[in-house]
Design a protein around this motif. Structure first.
Motif, PDB file in Angstrom:
ATOM      1  N   SER A  71      38.157  60.007  28.497  1.00  0.00           N
ATOM      2  CA  SER A  71      37.489  59.548  29.708  1.00  0.00           C
ATOM      3  C   SER A  71      38.422  58.618  30.468  1.00  0.00           C
ATOM      4  O   SER A  71      39.069  57.752  29.866  1.00  0.00           O
ATOM      5  N   VAL A  72      38.505  58.806  31.774  1.00  0.00           N
ATOM      6  CA  VAL A  72      39.337  57.960  32.625  1.00  0.00           C
ATOM      7  C   VAL A  72      38.447  57.363  33.710  1.00  0.00           C
ATOM      8  O   VAL A  72      37.633  58.058  34.312  1.00  0.00           O
ATOM      9  N   GLN A  73      38.628  56.072  33.923  1.00  0.00           N
ATOM     10  CA  GLN A  73      37.920  55.394  35.002  1.00  0.00           C
ATOM     11  C   GLN A  73      38.946  54.817  35.971  1.00  0.00           C
ATOM     12  O   GLN A  73      39.884  54.124  35.555  1.00  0.00           O
ATOM     13  N   VAL A  74      38.771  55.154  37.238  1.00  0.00           N
ATOM     14  CA  VAL A  74      39.635  54.672  38.305  1.00  0.00           C
ATOM     15  C   VAL A  74      38.861  53.628  39.095  1.00  0.00           C
ATOM     16  O   VAL A  74      37.707  53.856  39.461  1.00  0.00           O
ATOM     17  N   HIS A  75      39.482  52.508  39.348  1.00  0.00           N
ATOM     18  CA  HIS A  75      38.926  51.508  40.253  1.00  0.00           C
ATOM     19  C   HIS A  75      39.742  51.594  41.531  1.00  0.00           C
ATOM     20  O   HIS A  75      40.970  51.770  41.486  1.00  0.00           O
ATOM     21  N   GLY A  76      39.047  51.484  42.657  1.00  0.00           N
ATOM     22  CA  GLY A  76      39.776  51.597  43.910  1.00  0.00           C
ATOM     23  C   GLY A  76      38.960  51.205  45.116  1.00  0.00           C
ATOM     24  O   GLY A  76      37.862  50.671  45.007  1.00  0.00           O
ATOM     25  N   THR A  77      39.542  51.530  46.258  1.00  0.00           N
ATOM     26  CA  THR A  77      38.965  51.165  47.547  1.00  0.00           C
ATOM     27  C   THR A  77      38.759  52.412  48.396  1.00  0.00           C
ATOM     28  O   THR A  77      39.680  53.216  48.552  1.00  0.00           O
ATOM     29  N   PHE A  78      37.555  52.553  48.934  1.00  0.00           N
ATOM     30  CA  PHE A  78      37.210  53.645  49.854  1.00  0.00           C
ATOM     31  C   PHE A  78      37.938  53.440  51.172  1.00  0.00           C
ATOM     32  O   PHE A  78      37.940  52.340  51.726  1.00  0.00           O
ATOM     33  N   GLU A  79      38.574  54.515  51.674  1.00  0.00           N
ATOM     34  CA  GLU A  79      39.222  54.497  52.982  1.00  0.00           C
ATOM     35  C   GLU A  79      38.839  55.766  53.723  1.00  0.00           C
ATOM     36  O   GLU A  79      39.209  56.866  53.303  1.00  0.00           O
ATOM     37  N   GLU A  80      38.096  55.621  54.806  1.00  0.00           N
ATOM     38  CA  GLU A  80      37.713  56.776  55.620  1.00  0.00           C
ATOM     39  C   GLU A  80      38.918  57.225  56.432  1.00  0.00           C
ATOM     40  O   GLU A  80      39.638  56.410  57.007  1.00  0.00           O
ATOM     41  N   LEU A  81      39.137  58.538  56.473  1.00  0.00           N
ATOM     42  CA  LEU A  81      40.275  59.097  57.202  1.00  0.00           C
ATOM     43  C   LEU A  81      39.774  59.761  58.479  1.00  0.00           C
ATOM     44  O   LEU A  81      38.663  60.297  58.513  1.00  0.00           O
ATOM     45  N   THR A  82      40.603  59.756  59.505  1.00  0.00           N
ATOM     46  CA  THR A  82      40.177  60.316  60.791  1.00  0.00           C
ATOM     47  C   THR A  82      41.285  61.156  61.416  1.00  0.00           C
ATOM     48  O   THR A  82      42.441  61.111  61.001  1.00  0.00           O
ATOM     49  N   GLY A  83      40.891  61.924  62.432  1.00  0.00           N
ATOM     50  CA  GLY A  83      41.834  62.674  63.256  1.00  0.00           C
ATOM     51  C   GLY A  83      42.639  63.701  62.489  1.00  0.00           C
ATOM     52  O   GLY A  83      42.173  64.307  61.525  1.00  0.00           O
ATOM     53  N   ASP A  84      43.867  63.904  62.950  1.00  0.00           N
ATOM     54  CA  ASP A  84      44.744  64.901  62.345  1.00  0.00           C
ATOM     55  C   ASP A  84      45.068  64.570  60.891  1.00  0.00           C
ATOM     56  O   ASP A  84      45.227  65.474  60.074  1.00  0.00           O
ATOM     57  N   PHE A  85      45.166  63.283  60.581  1.00  0.00           N
ATOM     58  CA  PHE A  85      45.451  62.894  59.199  1.00  0.00           C
ATOM     59  C   PHE A  85      44.308  63.330  58.279  1.00  0.00           C
ATOM     60  O   PHE A  85      44.547  63.823  57.178  1.00  0.00           O
ATOM     61  N   ALA A  86      43.068  63.197  58.739  1.00  0.00           N
ATOM     62  CA  ALA A  86      41.916  63.645  57.945  1.00  0.00           C
ATOM     63  C   ALA A  86      41.989  65.156  57.729  1.00  0.00           C
ATOM     64  O   ALA A  86      41.728  65.647  56.620  1.00  0.00           O
ATOM     65  N   ILE A 120      43.704  52.138  36.728  1.00  0.00           N
ATOM     66  CA  ILE A 120      43.274  53.311  35.962  1.00  0.00           C
ATOM     67  C   ILE A 120      43.236  52.906  34.495  1.00  0.00           C
ATOM     68  O   ILE A 120      44.213  52.379  33.962  1.00  0.00           O
ATOM     69  N   ILE A 121      42.084  53.148  33.862  1.00  0.00           N
ATOM     70  CA  ILE A 121      41.953  52.891  32.429  1.00  0.00           C
ATOM     71  C   ILE A 121      41.362  54.130  31.770  1.00  0.00           C
ATOM     72  O   ILE A 121      40.614  54.878  32.394  1.00  0.00           O
ATOM     73  N   GLY A 122      41.709  54.344  30.523  1.00  0.00           N
ATOM     74  CA  GLY A 122      41.201  55.518  29.826  1.00  0.00           C
ATOM     75  C   GLY A 122      40.939  55.224  28.358  1.00  0.00           C
ATOM     76  O   GLY A 122      41.551  54.334  27.778  1.00  0.00           O
ATOM     77  N   LYS A 123      40.018  55.972  27.815  1.00  0.00           N
ATOM     78  CA  LYS A 123      39.656  55.882  26.393  1.00  0.00           C
ATOM     79  C   LYS A 123      39.591  57.304  25.832  1.00  0.00           C
ATOM     80  O   LYS A 123      39.337  58.261  26.557  1.00  0.00           O
ATOM     81  N   SER A 124      39.810  57.391  24.518  1.00  0.00           N
ATOM     82  CA  SER A 124      39.685  58.691  23.865  1.00  0.00           C
ATOM     83  C   SER A 124      39.144  58.480  22.460  1.00  0.00           C
ATOM     84  O   SER A 124      39.255  57.402  21.878  1.00  0.00           O
ATOM     85  N   VAL A 125      38.557  59.545  21.945  1.00  0.00           N
ATOM     86  CA  VAL A 125      38.088  59.568  20.559  1.00  0.00           C
ATOM     87  C   VAL A 125      38.575  60.866  19.937  1.00  0.00           C
ATOM     88  O   VAL A 125      38.468  61.933  20.543  1.00  0.00           O
ATOM     89  N   GLU A 126      39.131  60.738  18.756  1.00  0.00           N
ATOM     90  CA  GLU A 126      39.504  61.920  17.985  1.00  0.00           C
ATOM     91  C   GLU A 126      39.001  61.746  16.581  1.00  0.00           C
ATOM     92  O   GLU A 126      39.052  60.653  16.016  1.00  0.00           O
ATOM     93  N   ASP A 127      38.527  62.823  16.002  1.00  0.00           N
ATOM     94  CA  ASP A 127      38.020  62.816  14.636  1.00  0.00           C
ATOM     95  C   ASP A 127      39.180  63.110  13.702  1.00  0.00           C
ATOM     96  O   ASP A 127      39.843  64.134  13.820  1.00  0.00           O
ATOM     97  N   PHE A 128      39.439  62.193  12.793  1.00  0.00           N
ATOM     98  CA  PHE A 128      40.565  62.327  11.871  1.00  0.00           C
ATOM     99  C   PHE A 128      40.128  62.790  10.481  1.00  0.00           C
ATOM    100  O   PHE A 128      40.905  62.679   9.549  1.00  0.00           O
ATOM    101  N   THR A 129      38.904  63.280  10.352  1.00  0.00           N
ATOM    102  CA  THR A 129      38.461  63.731   9.017  1.00  0.00           C
ATOM    103  C   THR A 129      38.861  65.149   8.733  1.00  0.00           C
ATOM    104  O   THR A 129      39.222  65.911   9.552  1.00  0.00           O
TER     105      THR A 129
END
Length: 155
Positions: free
Chosen positions: A82-97, A146-155
């Motif tokens: 699982s990855v969680q991203v923290h960030g900022t919303f930026e609305e895009l406009t015009g030709d760039f959008a 960006i932070i991430g976690k994982s689980v794996e079964d080692f049995t």
């Protein structure tokens, strides 16, 4: 035995690149909201590209631009990432959008082709030139963490 571990940065990026559906978390009227969202992770520009129609989500993001975005890969209860991203919303406009919307559509299609998955019907709407009246709200999430976690079964 299962063990939760931090996901290395390169694996976090890999998970974001290899998928195209995540969950966007945002605040509206002092309440948390989480919605599924199709996205493209623009690795070169360190941002997540998305689009939506004008409505609740976009109005809320315009008022409070801090967001989280989560992407998961779950094979089983004992094997997931699982990855969680923290960030900022930026609305895009015009030709760039328009350029970013094309980049989004092309990127999502490449990811789907790589996964041999079905093409979502909305992608065909972006292949031609869009008129301003037809344009959805195109936005990006500028990544701050960006932070991430994982689980794996080692049995």
């Amino acid at each position: 035995m299962s063990m939760i571990a931090d996901l290395e940065p390169v694996k976090c990026t890999g998970l974001l690149v290899d998928n195209y559906v995540g969950h966007l978390a945002y605040i509206a009227d002092n309440e948390p909201h989480v919605v599924p969202s199709t996205y493209f992770f623009d690795e070169d520009r360190k941002c997540i590209l998305c689009f939506a129609s004008n409505g609740h989500r976009i109005n809320a993001l315009r008022k409070s631009n801090k967001v989280s975005f989560q992407v998961d890969s779950i094979e089983s209860f004992r094997h997931w990432q699982s990855v969680q991203v923290h960030g900022t919303f930026e609305e895009l406009t015009g030709d760039f959008a328009k350029q970013c919307l094309k980049r989004f559509a092309d990127g999502v299609q490449r990811t789907i082709d790589h996964k041999n998955a079905e093409r979502p019907h909305f992608l065909s709407h972006f292949s031609g030139k869009l008129q301003e009246a037809e344009m959805p709200v195109v936005y990006r999430i500028a990544v701050t963490k960006i932070i991430g976690k994982s689980v794996e079964d080692f049995t």
